[in-house]
Design a protein around this motif. Structure first.
Motif, mmCIF file in Angstrom:
data_model
loop_
_atom_site.group_PDB
_atom_site.id
_atom_site.type_symbol
_atom_site.label_atom_id
_atom_site.label_comp_id
_atom_site.label_asym_id
_atom_site.label_seq_id
_atom_site.Cartn_x
_atom_site.Cartn_y
_atom_site.Cartn_z
ATOM 1 N N TRP A 267 0.814 -1.209 0.000
ATOM 2 C CA TRP A 267 0.000 0.000 0.000
ATOM 3 C C TRP A 267 0.854 1.268 0.000
ATOM 4 N N ALA A 268 1.900 1.305 0.807
ATOM 5 C CA ALA A 268 2.744 2.504 0.860
ATOM 6 C C ALA A 268 3.407 2.770 -0.486
ATOM 7 N N LEU A 269 3.698 1.693 -1.222
ATOM 8 C CA LEU A 269 4.275 1.844 -2.558
ATOM 9 C C LEU A 269 3.265 2.503 -3.499
ATOM 10 N N THR A 270 2.004 2.063 -3.410
ATOM 11 C CA THR A 270 0.946 2.670 -4.219
ATOM 12 C C THR A 270 0.742 4.141 -3.849
ATOM 13 N N TYR A 271 0.707 4.406 -2.547
ATOM 14 C CA TYR A 271 0.480 5.762 -2.059
ATOM 15 C C TYR A 271 1.608 6.703 -2.479
ATOM 16 N N ALA A 272 2.859 6.239 -2.318
ATOM 17 C CA ALA A 272 4.010 7.095 -2.611
ATOM 18 C C ALA A 272 4.093 7.456 -4.090
ATOM 19 N N VAL A 326 4.832 3.321 12.139
ATOM 20 C CA VAL A 326 4.020 3.416 10.925
ATOM 21 C C VAL A 326 3.517 4.847 10.725
ATOM 22 N N PHE A 327 3.225 5.560 11.811
ATOM 23 C CA PHE A 327 2.825 6.963 11.693
ATOM 24 C C PHE A 327 3.970 7.805 11.139
ATOM 25 N N VAL A 328 5.161 7.538 11.639
ATOM 26 C CA VAL A 328 6.338 8.308 11.203
ATOM 27 C C VAL A 328 6.611 8.071 9.719
ATOM 28 N N TYR A 329 6.547 6.812 9.295
ATOM 29 C CA TYR A 329 6.888 6.476 7.907
ATOM 30 C C TYR A 329 5.868 7.039 6.923
ATOM 31 N N LEU A 330 4.581 6.861 7.198
ATOM 32 C CA LEU A 330 3.568 7.370 6.274
ATOM 33 C C LEU A 330 3.557 8.899 6.243
ATOM 34 N N TRP A 331 3.847 9.520 7.387
ATOM 35 C CA TRP A 331 3.983 10.984 7.387
ATOM 36 C C TRP A 331 5.153 11.406 6.501
ATOM 37 N N ALA A 332 6.259 10.671 6.587
ATOM 38 C CA ALA A 332 7.427 11.002 5.769
ATOM 39 C C ALA A 332 7.079 10.923 4.284
ATOM 40 N N ILE A 333 6.304 9.893 3.897
ATOM 41 C CA ILE A 333 5.891 9.776 2.500
ATOM 42 C C ILE A 333 5.033 10.975 2.101
ATOM 43 N N SER A 334 4.141 11.390 2.996
ATOM 44 C CA SER A 334 3.233 12.499 2.675
ATOM 45 C C SER A 334 3.982 13.802 2.418
ATOM 46 N N THR A 335 5.198 13.927 2.976
ATOM 47 C CA THR A 335 5.982 15.145 2.751
ATOM 48 C C THR A 335 6.614 15.166 1.363
#
Length: 457
Positions: A267-272, A326-335
């Motif tokens: 999912w994070a790959l799709t989101y990023a 997981v909060f830290v990583y997904l936040w990093a992607i959002s930046t």
């Protein structure tokens, strides 16, 4: 002739385990099998929405593609029932060989499938069938490899040796990522016509190599003794659910920690790489590959620590730490900051998650006696993994069409981590329990079977 009858020869010493050979075979086999399993995840995120589904609705195509990734996880509990039964009846080695063959064949056939443009709705139907076969294979792979390494390992190093199974799984994910990096870098026309097929077609080599390696394995000493003494369970599943149902439920709950892996890898790959963030797909594949590379080093270190201080403390570090990271990583992607994504990804998946990922093979396997060890591990883990497999689908729903609700996805993942932590914290500590006494609860169960005396003629 002597006036006294000759004394019966002493019983043969039980065969010694071969922990290094078993661990290496488990590592190589798991790496090869999970190469096959994980290339599907990358393809489902990056390629399949445009190859196997109606391209006129990209959002729906992506959602359904991610759902097909979860289909294998839905098939895994069914496969666990069948393969767990056979593994406790026929032995660990037999299952390890045939699960690898099934995985290699089904993955190769995915590379031969027609596309949506060529076959219409038949294309995704065939894709789902092949993914189900992958799930049936994966259901028995880790459980049989875990049982094999645990039962060959020295008692004071079971955590270390069983961690090779998950270490091999991480290596398979690295291999899948490295193979997909040059494929993902192809121009779109080549990628969507023939390029995506290459990693799947290579699985025929994987299957042959893995088959040759695992054919050289020897059955575990404790299973050999059980078979020689006719102590193999006739109905392992019935015995498991009658006498060990509480531990099965505990493993199911703890196994939801695998949600971390599916969210990070798929999912994070799709989101990023979505329009909402816009990171390059090749760069994100490198993050996944490097994080798994760190995990290769971290997993055996965490496992050795668990042999010293216990399984539960290390497992809890991994579960609760992943719930935070997981909060830290997904936040990093959002930046959209690639350096920030790299650092947090390596720390999250490479280090913290490895504390749980490297411990569960020993922690789960040590809950059950030899008679039902493979069944218990397979049924418990695969049921929990089924939840993890569909986490990417739930995440896609939570994220919504605009792709902005990463916080909701983080909450979902953290909730699974908390469920896992509760299950682990309320379990038994087993790292100092002798192998012969694992899973036994009463003195009667623990006592060795006494040979029957025959009456004098």
């Amino acid at each position: 002739m002597s006036a006294h009858p000759q004394a019966a020869p002493p019983p043969a010493a039980p065969p010694k385990g071969k922990p290094v050979k078993a661990a290496l075979a488990a590592w190589i086999g798991s790496a090869l099998e999970y190469y096959d399993f994980f290339i599907y995840g990358s393809a489902a995120a990056l390629v399949f929405p445009k190859v196997f589904f109606d391209p006129s609705d990209p959002a729906t195509a992506t959602l359904i593609s991610l759902a097909t990734f979860g289909v294998a996880y839905a098939a895994r509990p069914l496969g666990a029932l069948l393969i767990g039964h056979l593994g406790d009846r026929l032995g660990r080695r037999t299952i390890m060989v045939w699960t690898l063959v099934l995985m290699g064949l089904s993955t190769f056939l995915i590379g031969c499938l027609p596309t949506y443009e060529q076959a219409g709705t038949l294309a995704p139907v065939l894709l789902v069938v092949m993914r189900v076969l992958q799930g049936l294979s994966a259901a028995g792979e880790q459980a049989s490899a875990n049982a094999m390494t645990l039962e060959h390992a020295p008692e004071h190093r079971r955590g270390y040796y069983t961690s090779f199974t998950l270490n091999g799984t991480q290596a398979g994910q690295i291999l899948a990522t490295l193979v997909f990096i040059p494929v993902a870098a192809l121009p779109d026309e080549q990628l969507y016509t023939w390029g995506w097929r290459v990693p799947f077609l290579l699985s025929v080599v994987v299957a042959v190599v893995g088959y040759v390696i695992r054919r050289t394995l020897e059955e575990t000493p404790v299973f050999q003794r059980a078979a020689a003494g006719r102590a193999v369970a006739r109905m392992p599943l019935a015995e498991l659910l009658r006498d060990h149902w509480a531990d099965v439920l505990r493993v199911v709950a703890a196994a939801t920690i695998a949600t971390v892996s599916t969210i990070f890898s798929v999912w994070a790959l799709t989101y990023a790489t979505s329009d909402a963030v816009g990171l390059d797909r090749t760069s994100m594949l490198w993050v996944n590959g490097c994080a798994n590379g760190v995990a290769l080093l971290a997993i055996p270190l965490w496992a050795r620590l668990s042999d010293r201080i216990g399984r539960k403390p290390v497992f809890l570090i991994g579960a609760l730490g992943s719930g935070v990271m997981v909060f830290v990583y997904l936040w990093a992607i959002s930046t959209g900051s690639y350096p920030l994504v790299c650092v947090t990804g390596l720390a999250f998946f490479g280090v913290v998650y490895s504390a749980a990922n490297g411990i569960w093979p020993s922690f789960y396997g040590e809950m059950f006696p030899t008679r039902v060890r493979l069944s218990g591990t397979a049924v418990g883990t695969q049921t929990g993994f089924a939840v993890a497999g569909f986490a990417v689908t739930f995440a896609a729903e939570i994220d919504g069409p605009d792709g902005s609700n990463w916080l909701g996805v983080a909450v979902l993942t953290a909730a699974c981590c908390v469920v896992c932590a509760v299950a682990v914290a309320t379990g038994r500590e087993t790292h100092r329990v002798p192998t012969a006494e694992l899973g036994l609860r009463t003195p009667a169960e623990s006592a060795p079977v006494q040979p029957r005396r025959t009456a004098a003629l």
